[in-house]
Design a protein around this motif. Structure first.
Motif, PDB file in Angstrom:
ATOM      1  N   PRO A   1     -18.489 -42.809  64.358  1.00 12.22           N
ATOM      2  CA  PRO A   1     -18.629 -41.382  64.706  1.00 12.22           C
ATOM      3  C   PRO A   1     -20.100 -41.020  64.784  1.00 12.22           C
ATOM      4  CG  PRO A   1     -17.874 -41.659  62.441  1.00 12.22           C
ATOM      5  CD  PRO A   1     -17.799 -43.002  63.074  1.00 12.22           C
ATOM      6  N   ALA A   2     -20.434 -40.162  65.727  1.00 13.01           N
ATOM      7  CA  ALA A   2     -21.851 -39.905  65.997  1.00 13.01           C
ATOM      8  C   ALA A   2     -22.137 -38.416  66.143  1.00 13.01           C
ATOM      9  CB  ALA A   2     -22.281 -40.638  67.269  1.00 13.01           C
ATOM     10  N   VAL A   3     -23.383 -38.078  65.905  1.00 12.17           N
ATOM     11  CA  VAL A   3     -23.904 -36.743  66.164  1.00 12.17           C
ATOM     12  C   VAL A   3     -25.188 -36.906  66.964  1.00 12.17           C
ATOM     13  CG1 VAL A   3     -25.195 -36.649  63.995  1.00 12.17           C
ATOM     14  CG2 VAL A   3     -24.567 -34.519  65.130  1.00 12.17           C
TER      15      VAL A   3
ATOM     16  N   LEU B   1     -15.456 -41.623  72.748  1.00  6.84           N
ATOM     17  CA  LEU B   1     -15.695 -40.212  73.033  1.00  6.84           C
ATOM     18  C   LEU B   1     -16.251 -40.009  74.440  1.00  6.84           C
ATOM     19  CD1 LEU B   1     -17.190 -38.706  69.751  1.00  6.84           C
ATOM     20  CD2 LEU B   1     -14.865 -38.542  70.625  1.00  6.84           C
ATOM     21  N   LEU B   2     -17.138 -40.902  74.857  1.00 10.11           N
ATOM     22  CA  LEU B   2     -17.712 -40.769  76.192  1.00 10.11           C
ATOM     23  C   LEU B   2     -16.648 -40.990  77.260  1.00 10.11           C
ATOM     24  CD1 LEU B   2     -20.228 -40.401  77.960  1.00 10.11           C
ATOM     25  CD2 LEU B   2     -20.604 -42.876  77.802  1.00 10.11           C
ATOM     26  N   GLN B   3     -15.731 -41.888  77.000  1.00 11.91           N
ATOM     27  CA  GLN B   3     -14.733 -42.253  78.006  1.00 11.91           C
ATOM     28  C   GLN B   3     -13.881 -41.066  78.437  1.00 11.91           C
ATOM     29  OE1 GLN B   3     -12.773 -46.060  77.499  1.00 11.91           O
ATOM     30  NE2 GLN B   3     -10.801 -45.132  77.941  1.00 11.91           N
TER      31      GLN B   3
ATOM     32  N   LEU C   1     -22.686 -41.396  59.868  1.00 17.45           N
ATOM     33  CA  LEU C   1     -22.730 -41.023  61.275  1.00 17.45           C
ATOM     34  C   LEU C   1     -23.865 -41.751  61.992  1.00 17.45           C
ATOM     35  CD1 LEU C   1     -22.262 -37.176  60.895  1.00 17.45           C
ATOM     36  CD2 LEU C   1     -20.562 -38.762  61.766  1.00 17.45           C
ATOM     37  N   SER C   2     -23.590 -42.259  63.193  1.00 16.08           N
ATOM     38  CA  SER C   2     -24.675 -42.714  64.062  1.00 16.08           C
ATOM     39  C   SER C   2     -25.396 -41.497  64.608  1.00 16.08           C
ATOM     40  CB  SER C   2     -24.121 -43.545  65.225  1.00 16.08           C
ATOM     41  OG  SER C   2     -23.599 -44.774  64.781  1.00 16.08           O
TER      42      SER C   2
END
Length: 388
Positions: free
Chosen positions: A109-111, A86-88, A139-140
Protein backbone atom coordinates in the motif's frame (compact mmCIF):
# COMPACT_ATOMS: atom_id res chain seq x y z
CA UNK A 1 -2.56 -13.17 -17.05
CA UNK A 2 0.96 -13.55 -18.39
CA UNK A 3 1.95 -12.35 -21.85
CA UNK A 4 4.12 -14.48 -24.06
CA UNK A 5 7.23 -12.87 -25.55
CA UNK A 6 5.43 -12.50 -28.88
CA UNK A 7 2.39 -10.90 -27.25
CA UNK A 8 4.59 -8.45 -25.31
CA UNK A 9 6.21 -7.34 -28.56
CA UNK A 10 2.77 -6.85 -30.13
CA UNK A 11 1.59 -4.82 -27.12
CA UNK A 12 4.70 -2.66 -27.30
CA UNK A 13 4.35 -2.09 -31.04
CA UNK A 14 0.72 -1.06 -30.61
CA UNK A 15 1.21 1.35 -27.70
CA UNK A 16 4.23 2.91 -29.44
CA UNK A 17 2.23 3.55 -32.61
CA UNK A 18 1.59 7.20 -33.37
CA UNK A 19 -2.05 7.85 -32.64
CA UNK A 20 -2.47 5.24 -29.91
CA UNK A 21 -2.82 6.14 -26.24
CA UNK A 22 -3.95 3.98 -23.29
CA UNK A 23 -7.66 4.17 -24.00
CA UNK A 24 -7.17 3.89 -27.76
CA UNK A 25 -5.12 0.79 -27.03
CA UNK A 26 -7.93 -0.80 -25.02
CA UNK A 27 -10.53 0.10 -27.64
CA UNK A 28 -8.51 -1.50 -30.42
CA UNK A 29 -7.56 -4.62 -28.46
CA UNK A 30 -11.16 -5.23 -27.42
CA UNK A 31 -12.42 -4.58 -30.92
CA UNK A 32 -9.95 -6.87 -32.72
CA UNK A 33 -9.41 -9.55 -30.11
CA UNK A 34 -5.85 -8.67 -29.21
CA UNK A 35 -2.87 -6.50 -30.07
CA UNK A 36 -1.92 -8.60 -33.10
CA UNK A 37 -5.32 -8.12 -34.68
CA UNK A 38 -5.27 -4.40 -33.88
CA UNK A 39 -1.84 -4.03 -35.52
CA UNK A 40 -3.13 -5.69 -38.67
CA UNK A 41 -6.22 -3.49 -38.81
CA UNK A 42 -4.80 -0.12 -37.74
CA UNK A 43 -3.07 1.01 -40.98
CA UNK A 44 -6.21 0.50 -43.07
CA UNK A 45 -8.42 2.10 -40.42
CA UNK A 46 -6.33 5.21 -40.14
CA UNK A 47 -5.85 5.43 -43.91
CA UNK A 48 -9.62 5.63 -44.32
CA UNK A 49 -9.66 8.45 -41.80
CA UNK A 50 -7.02 10.40 -43.71
CA UNK A 51 -4.38 9.97 -41.02
CA UNK A 52 -2.46 6.81 -41.96
CA UNK A 53 -0.04 5.41 -39.41
CA UNK A 54 2.47 2.58 -39.53
CA UNK A 55 3.21 0.68 -36.30
CA UNK A 56 6.86 0.30 -35.29
CA UNK A 57 8.51 -2.83 -36.63
CA UNK A 58 9.04 -5.97 -34.59
CA UNK A 59 12.77 -5.22 -34.66
CA UNK A 60 12.22 -1.77 -33.17
CA UNK A 61 10.15 -3.26 -30.35
CA UNK A 62 12.78 -5.92 -29.70
CA UNK A 63 15.45 -3.21 -29.59
CA UNK A 64 13.49 -1.25 -26.97
CA UNK A 65 13.03 -4.35 -24.83
CA UNK A 66 16.75 -5.11 -25.12
CA UNK A 67 17.67 -1.53 -24.16
CA UNK A 68 15.40 -1.71 -21.12
CA UNK A 69 16.84 -5.06 -20.11
CA UNK A 70 20.39 -3.68 -20.24
CA UNK A 71 19.60 -1.17 -17.50
CA UNK A 72 17.58 -3.64 -15.45
CA UNK A 73 14.09 -2.55 -16.50
CA UNK A 74 11.26 -4.84 -17.58
CA UNK A 75 8.00 -4.12 -19.39
CA UNK A 76 4.99 -5.25 -17.37
CA UNK A 77 1.48 -5.36 -18.85
CA UNK A 78 -1.85 -4.59 -17.19
CA UNK A 79 -3.20 -7.81 -15.78
CA UNK A 80 0.22 -9.29 -15.04
CA UNK A 81 1.17 -10.06 -11.45
CA UNK A 82 3.76 -7.28 -11.14
CA UNK A 83 1.49 -4.54 -12.49
CA UNK A 84 0.40 -2.25 -9.61
CA UNK A 85 -3.17 -3.12 -8.63
CA UNK A 86 -4.30 0.42 -7.79
CA UNK A 87 -2.92 1.88 -11.00
CA UNK A 88 -4.54 -0.84 -13.10
CA UNK A 89 -8.07 0.26 -12.18
CA UNK A 90 -7.55 3.88 -13.23
CA UNK A 91 -9.21 5.09 -16.40
CA UNK A 92 -5.99 5.83 -18.29
CA UNK A 93 -3.57 3.25 -16.88
CA UNK A 94 -0.57 2.64 -19.18
CA UNK A 95 -0.97 -0.73 -20.95
CA UNK A 96 2.76 -1.31 -20.43
CA UNK A 97 4.82 0.03 -17.54
CA UNK A 98 8.62 -0.16 -17.56
CA UNK A 99 9.77 -1.07 -14.05
CA UNK A 100 13.22 -1.02 -12.46
CA UNK A 101 13.65 -2.38 -8.97
CA UNK A 102 11.56 -4.62 -6.76
CA UNK A 103 7.89 -5.31 -7.39
CA UNK A 104 7.39 -5.50 -3.60
CA UNK A 105 7.54 -1.71 -3.36
CA UNK A 106 4.74 -1.44 -5.92
CA UNK A 107 2.64 -4.18 -4.34
CA UNK A 108 2.69 -2.57 -0.88
CA UNK A 109 0.00 0.00 0.00
CA UNK A 110 1.30 3.42 -0.93
CA UNK A 111 0.84 7.12 -0.35
CA UNK A 112 2.09 9.84 -2.68
CA UNK A 113 3.91 12.94 -1.43
CA UNK A 114 4.37 15.85 -3.85
CA UNK A 115 5.11 19.52 -3.60
CA UNK A 116 7.19 22.50 -4.57
CA UNK A 117 10.53 22.25 -6.33
CA UNK A 118 11.50 25.45 -4.54
CA UNK A 119 10.73 24.02 -1.13
CA UNK A 120 11.19 25.88 2.11
CA UNK A 121 13.47 24.51 4.81
CA UNK A 122 10.46 23.77 7.01
CA UNK A 123 8.58 22.13 4.14
CA UNK A 124 11.53 19.88 3.39
CA UNK A 125 11.99 18.93 7.02
CA UNK A 126 8.30 18.11 7.45
CA UNK A 127 8.36 16.05 4.25
CA UNK A 128 11.18 13.92 5.63
CA UNK A 129 9.37 13.39 8.93
CA UNK A 130 6.15 12.49 7.11
CA UNK A 131 7.77 10.11 4.60
CA UNK A 132 9.78 8.38 7.31
CA UNK A 133 6.75 7.94 9.54
CA UNK A 134 4.55 6.63 6.74
CA UNK A 135 7.27 4.21 5.72
CA UNK A 136 7.63 2.93 9.26
CA UNK A 137 3.87 2.33 9.26
CA UNK A 138 4.26 0.01 6.27
CA UNK A 139 3.43 2.33 3.39
CA UNK A 140 5.53 2.84 0.27
CA UNK A 141 6.06 6.50 -0.62
CA UNK A 142 5.52 7.56 -4.23
CA UNK A 143 6.76 10.78 -5.79
CA UNK A 144 7.95 12.24 -9.08
CA UNK A 145 11.74 12.60 -8.67
CA UNK A 146 11.58 16.38 -8.95
CA UNK A 147 13.77 18.71 -6.93
CA UNK A 148 12.57 19.91 -3.56
CA UNK A 149 9.72 18.05 -1.87
CA UNK A 150 9.83 15.01 -4.19
CA UNK A 151 13.52 14.37 -3.62
CA UNK A 152 13.19 14.79 0.17
CA UNK A 153 10.31 12.27 0.20
CA UNK A 154 12.34 9.74 -1.81
CA UNK A 155 15.43 10.01 0.36
CA UNK A 156 13.46 9.74 3.60
CA UNK A 157 11.74 6.55 2.42
CA UNK A 158 14.74 4.72 0.96
CA UNK A 159 14.74 2.19 3.76
CA UNK A 160 11.00 1.50 3.70
CA UNK A 161 9.96 1.50 0.05
CA UNK A 162 10.55 4.48 -2.23
CA UNK A 163 8.79 4.62 -5.61
CA UNK A 164 9.73 7.18 -8.28
CA UNK A 165 7.69 7.90 -11.40
CA UNK A 166 9.60 9.28 -14.38
CA UNK A 167 8.29 11.73 -16.95
CA UNK A 168 10.66 10.43 -19.65
CA UNK A 169 12.30 7.13 -20.46
CA UNK A 170 14.43 5.21 -17.97
CA UNK A 171 17.58 6.36 -19.73
CA UNK A 172 16.51 10.03 -19.73
CA UNK A 173 16.33 10.91 -16.04
CA UNK A 174 15.02 14.40 -15.29
CA UNK A 175 16.57 16.26 -13.63
CA UNK A 176 19.79 14.61 -14.79
CA UNK A 177 21.50 15.10 -11.44
CA UNK A 178 18.94 12.77 -9.87
CA UNK A 179 20.33 9.77 -11.74
CA UNK A 180 22.21 8.87 -8.58
CA UNK A 181 18.99 9.09 -6.56
CA UNK A 182 17.36 6.64 -8.99
CA UNK A 183 20.21 4.20 -8.39
CA UNK A 184 19.81 4.65 -4.62
CA UNK A 185 16.08 3.92 -4.83
CA UNK A 186 16.64 0.76 -6.86
CA UNK A 187 19.57 -0.34 -4.70
CA UNK A 188 17.56 0.13 -1.50
CA UNK A 189 14.76 -2.15 -2.70
CA UNK A 190 12.44 0.50 -4.10
CA UNK A 191 11.10 0.85 -7.63
CA UNK A 192 11.29 3.32 -10.50
CA UNK A 193 8.61 3.27 -13.20
CA UNK A 194 8.15 4.94 -16.57
CA UNK A 195 5.40 4.96 -19.17
CA UNK A 196 7.41 6.59 -21.92
CA UNK A 197 9.80 4.70 -24.23
CA UNK A 198 13.53 4.38 -23.83
CA UNK A 199 15.28 7.45 -25.19
CA UNK A 200 12.28 9.73 -24.57
CA UNK A 201 13.30 13.20 -23.35
CA UNK A 202 10.51 14.54 -21.10
CA UNK A 203 8.54 17.52 -22.40
CA UNK A 204 6.14 19.85 -20.64
CA UNK A 205 3.06 17.75 -21.28
CA UNK A 206 4.76 14.59 -20.01
CA UNK A 207 4.85 15.85 -16.42
CA UNK A 208 1.06 16.00 -15.96
CA UNK A 209 0.92 12.58 -17.67
CA UNK A 210 3.37 11.35 -15.05
CA UNK A 211 1.29 12.92 -12.29
CA UNK A 212 -1.74 10.75 -13.04
CA UNK A 213 0.48 7.71 -12.48
CA UNK A 214 1.81 9.11 -9.19
CA UNK A 215 -1.72 9.51 -7.82
CA UNK A 216 -2.87 6.25 -9.41
CA UNK A 217 -0.27 4.21 -7.53
CA UNK A 218 -1.40 5.48 -4.13
CA UNK A 219 -4.37 5.36 -1.78
CA UNK A 220 -3.90 9.07 -1.18
CA UNK A 221 -1.80 12.06 -2.20
CA UNK A 222 -0.24 14.51 0.27
CA UNK A 223 0.62 17.97 -1.05
CA UNK A 224 3.22 19.60 1.17
CA UNK A 225 3.86 22.92 -0.56
CA UNK A 226 2.30 24.16 -3.78
CA UNK A 227 1.77 27.56 -5.29
CA UNK A 228 -1.47 28.13 -7.16
CA UNK A 229 0.38 27.53 -10.45
CA UNK A 230 1.69 24.14 -9.49
CA UNK A 231 1.75 20.71 -11.07
CA UNK A 232 1.20 19.25 -7.60
CA UNK A 233 -2.37 20.53 -7.74
CA UNK A 234 -2.86 18.58 -10.96
CA UNK A 235 -1.75 15.46 -9.09
CA UNK A 236 -4.30 16.23 -6.37
CA UNK A 237 -7.05 16.63 -8.98
CA UNK A 238 -6.16 13.29 -10.54
CA UNK A 239 -6.29 11.69 -7.10
CA UNK A 240 -9.83 12.95 -6.62
CA UNK A 241 -10.94 11.71 -10.04
CA UNK A 242 -9.40 8.30 -9.28
CA UNK A 243 -11.33 8.01 -6.02
CA UNK A 244 -8.27 8.53 -3.83
CA UNK A 245 -7.79 10.68 -0.75
CA UNK A 246 -6.22 14.14 -0.88
CA UNK A 247 -4.23 15.63 1.99
CA UNK A 248 -2.61 19.04 2.31
CA UNK A 249 -0.09 20.52 4.73
CA UNK A 250 -1.09 24.04 5.77
CA UNK A 251 1.31 26.94 5.51
CA UNK A 252 1.65 30.62 6.17
CA UNK A 253 -0.79 32.79 4.21
CA UNK A 254 2.19 35.05 3.52
CA UNK A 255 4.10 32.29 1.71
CA UNK A 256 3.15 31.83 -1.99
CA UNK A 257 4.25 28.19 -1.68
CA UNK A 258 1.33 27.63 0.69
CA UNK A 259 -1.41 29.19 -1.43
CA UNK A 260 -2.24 25.99 -3.27
CA UNK A 261 -2.21 23.77 -0.18
CA UNK A 262 -4.30 26.22 1.83
CA UNK A 263 -6.78 26.32 -1.06
CA UNK A 264 -6.98 22.51 -1.05
CA UNK A 265 -7.81 22.51 2.66
CA UNK A 266 -10.49 25.11 2.13
CA UNK A 267 -11.92 22.90 -0.64
CA UNK A 268 -12.12 19.84 1.61
CA UNK A 269 -8.70 18.17 1.60
CA UNK A 270 -7.64 16.59 4.90
CA UNK A 271 -5.33 18.87 6.86
CA UNK A 272 -2.03 17.16 7.73
CA UNK A 273 0.13 18.31 10.62
CA UNK A 274 1.48 14.90 11.66
CA UNK A 275 1.80 11.35 10.34
CA UNK A 276 -1.26 10.09 12.22
CA UNK A 277 -3.50 12.48 10.31
CA UNK A 278 -2.73 10.50 7.15
CA UNK A 279 -2.77 7.08 8.77
CA UNK A 280 -6.16 7.66 10.39
CA UNK A 281 -7.76 8.23 7.00
CA UNK A 282 -5.92 5.52 5.06
CA UNK A 283 -6.02 2.73 7.66
CA UNK A 284 -9.62 1.67 6.85
CA UNK A 285 -8.80 1.66 3.11
CA UNK A 286 -5.56 -0.29 3.08
CA UNK A 287 -6.18 -3.95 2.41
CA UNK A 288 -9.80 -3.30 1.48
CA UNK A 289 -11.41 -3.03 -1.93
CA UNK A 290 -9.72 -1.04 -4.65
CA UNK A 291 -11.03 2.56 -4.75
CA UNK A 292 -13.39 3.41 -7.56
CA UNK A 293 -13.29 6.64 -9.55
CA UNK A 294 -15.57 9.31 -8.17
CA UNK A 295 -18.03 10.45 -10.80
CA UNK A 296 -15.70 9.25 -13.57
CA UNK A 297 -15.68 11.90 -16.32
CA UNK A 298 -16.48 11.31 -19.96
CA UNK A 299 -13.67 11.10 -22.49
CA UNK A 300 -14.40 14.66 -23.61
CA UNK A 301 -13.70 15.91 -20.08
CA UNK A 302 -10.34 14.17 -19.70
CA UNK A 303 -7.06 16.09 -19.71
CA UNK A 304 -5.84 16.72 -23.23
CA UNK A 305 -2.84 14.42 -23.04
CA UNK A 306 -4.19 12.74 -26.17
CA UNK A 307 -5.72 14.32 -29.23
CA UNK A 308 -8.73 12.57 -30.70
CA UNK A 309 -9.33 10.82 -33.98
CA UNK A 310 -12.40 8.99 -35.15
CA UNK A 311 -11.99 5.33 -36.08
CA UNK A 312 -15.11 4.23 -37.95
CA UNK A 313 -17.27 6.51 -35.86
CA UNK A 314 -15.68 5.53 -32.51
CA UNK A 315 -13.91 8.47 -30.91
CA UNK A 316 -10.79 7.36 -29.07
CA UNK A 317 -7.89 9.34 -27.55
CA UNK A 318 -4.38 9.30 -29.02
CA UNK A 319 -1.09 10.89 -27.91
CA UNK A 320 -0.56 14.51 -28.78
CA UNK A 321 2.68 14.78 -30.76
CA UNK A 322 3.85 18.13 -29.38
CA UNK A 323 3.44 20.38 -26.36
CA UNK A 324 2.97 23.59 -28.34
CA UNK A 325 -0.52 24.93 -28.96
CA UNK A 326 -2.03 23.82 -32.29
CA UNK A 327 -1.90 26.07 -35.31
CA UNK A 328 -4.95 28.40 -35.64
CA UNK A 329 -6.48 26.41 -38.48
CA UNK A 330 -6.81 23.33 -36.24
CA UNK A 331 -9.97 24.75 -34.72
CA UNK A 332 -11.45 21.31 -34.02
CA UNK A 333 -8.81 20.78 -31.34
CA UNK A 334 -10.26 21.78 -27.93
CA UNK A 335 -7.07 23.53 -26.87
CA UNK A 336 -7.00 25.60 -30.06
CA UNK A 337 -10.65 26.54 -29.57
CA UNK A 338 -9.93 27.70 -26.05
CA UNK A 339 -6.86 29.70 -27.07
CA UNK A 340 -8.96 31.36 -29.77
CA UNK A 341 -11.56 32.39 -27.19
CA UNK A 342 -9.02 33.94 -24.80
CA UNK A 343 -7.92 37.54 -24.91
CA UNK A 344 -5.70 39.91 -22.89
CA UNK A 345 -8.88 40.97 -21.07
CA UNK A 346 -9.96 38.79 -18.09
CA UNK A 347 -12.73 36.28 -18.78
CA UNK A 348 -14.38 33.67 -16.58
CA UNK A 349 -14.49 29.88 -16.94
CA UNK A 350 -18.25 29.75 -17.55
CA UNK A 351 -18.00 32.34 -20.31
CA UNK A 352 -15.18 30.39 -21.95
CA UNK A 353 -17.24 27.18 -21.78
CA UNK A 354 -20.14 28.92 -23.52
CA UNK A 355 -17.92 30.52 -26.14
CA UNK A 356 -16.12 27.28 -27.06
CA UNK A 357 -18.88 24.73 -26.55
CA UNK A 358 -16.57 22.80 -24.21
CA UNK A 359 -17.60 21.53 -20.80
CA UNK A 360 -16.56 23.51 -17.74
CA UNK A 361 -14.30 20.67 -16.53
CA UNK A 362 -12.62 20.49 -19.92
CA UNK A 363 -12.03 24.25 -19.86
CA UNK A 364 -10.56 24.01 -16.35
CA UNK A 365 -8.21 21.23 -17.43
CA UNK A 366 -7.04 23.10 -20.52
CA UNK A 367 -6.50 26.27 -18.49
CA UNK A 368 -4.20 24.30 -16.17
CA UNK A 369 -2.14 23.22 -19.17
CA UNK A 370 -1.98 26.75 -20.55
CA UNK A 371 -1.00 28.04 -17.13
CA UNK A 372 1.85 25.50 -16.94
CA UNK A 373 2.95 26.66 -20.38
CA UNK A 374 2.97 30.29 -19.21
CA UNK A 375 0.26 31.20 -21.74
CA UNK A 376 -2.34 32.60 -19.34
CA UNK A 377 -2.52 34.66 -16.15
CA UNK A 378 -5.04 34.07 -13.37
CA UNK A 379 -6.75 36.89 -11.52
CA UNK A 380 -8.23 37.09 -8.03
CA UNK A 381 -11.75 37.34 -9.43
CA UNK A 382 -11.51 33.79 -10.81
CA UNK A 383 -10.93 35.04 -14.33
CA UNK A 384 -8.01 34.44 -16.68
CA UNK A 385 -6.37 36.40 -19.46
CA UNK A 386 -4.07 35.47 -22.33
CA UNK A 387 -0.44 36.56 -22.03
CA UNK A 388 0.74 37.99 -25.34
Amino acid sequence: MQLTDAQRIDWLRLIRTEGVGPRTFRTLVNRYGGAAGALDALPALTRRQGRPVTPPSRTQAEDEIAAATRIGARLVATGEAEYPRLLQVTDSAPPLLAIRGRADALAAPAVAIVGSRNASALGGAFTERLARGLGEAGLSVVSGLARGIDARAHRASLGTGAVAVLAGGHDRIYPANHAGLVDEIVGAGGAVVAEMPMGWEPRGRDFPRRNRIISGLAYGTVVVEAARRSGSLITARFALEQGREVFAVPGSPLDPRAEGTNDLIRQGATLVAEVDHVLAVLAPLVGGSVPEARDAPDLADQPVFWDEIDLDGITVPVPAPRLEAPEPEETADPRARLVGALSPSPVGTDALARATGLGVRMVQTLLLELELDGRIERHGSGTVSLIR
